[in-house]
Design a protein around this motif. Sequence first.
Motif: not given
Lengths: 147, 141
Positions: A19-20, A22, A73, A96, A103, A111, B14, B17, B87-89, B108-110, B140-141
């Motif tokens: 995704t980030m 490619f 990126f 990431m 998660s 965490f 970042m 981006v 990233t802390a989701g 992230k990722p977004f 886009d990503f």
Amino acid sequence: MKTMLMTAIKISISEVMETMFFLPVEFGRELALAQSRIDKYNFACQLTFTGDSSGYLIIMAPKNLVAEMAENFMGEAKGLLTDEHLSGTLMEMLNMVCGNALSKTNSQVPFELGIPEMINASEVSENEVFTIVETTESKMAIALKVA
Amino acid sequence: MSYSILIVDDSLPMRSVIKRTLKAAGYGKSEMLEATNGQEAIDIMKNSWVDIVITDYNMPVMNGLAFIKTIKSAELSKDIPVVVISTAGNESKIKEFMDCGATGYITKPFSAEEIRDLLVNILGEVNYEDDVDDGNQDFDF
């Protein structure tokens, strides 16, 4: 616990790299640093984490792959990228991957991630076991250590 | 309409981006200010008008949570919307951010769409004909 976390990390590497950055990836063998040529890779990054399980992740990658990741990126030509862009890209990728993987583990204890830091590849223990991550034209390696 | 957007993230790539994503999302004419941690962001906010803050959580010196608590406790900055990109989701962490006054949260990722939808919801519609950067609209990503 380590096996479950490593499975989540592999899923996250695939998601983040595609995704980030490619870059689709496939996973190769597990190798100790001493058995491989990973120590020749010139970019190495480490990130600690705490939570249900605590430990650290290390990623090692050759400069050409990190440059390709940074180019994809940031959408900047390789020639415009500095070492700060390259190391920043690798640190962000590890951040990431680690956050995304943790998660997925439905941990009871929230965490926390440390701050990713570049390390000298020569400082990594020869006994550290790395999983090879293959892109179409290059390879990197990732190690998980759970305390 | 253009805005003053403060991007707070210790990662140079970042920040690039996020700026590029904002351009693709229609905010190309907005002023984009940058800080590498919460303390640096507070210093910028003392001297510059900011319409919205986009911040990371995990940063040295002052992390995103301490930063949000600080600006939400100050009279002059308490009403500035804050979006967390991190990233802390996990749910408890997201709740912690929202309880401290964050307006929105993106993991992230977004995608550019996620950022656009959230910012449009907070700031209102952007004029795409005026603001979209023609150079990289397919980003886009």
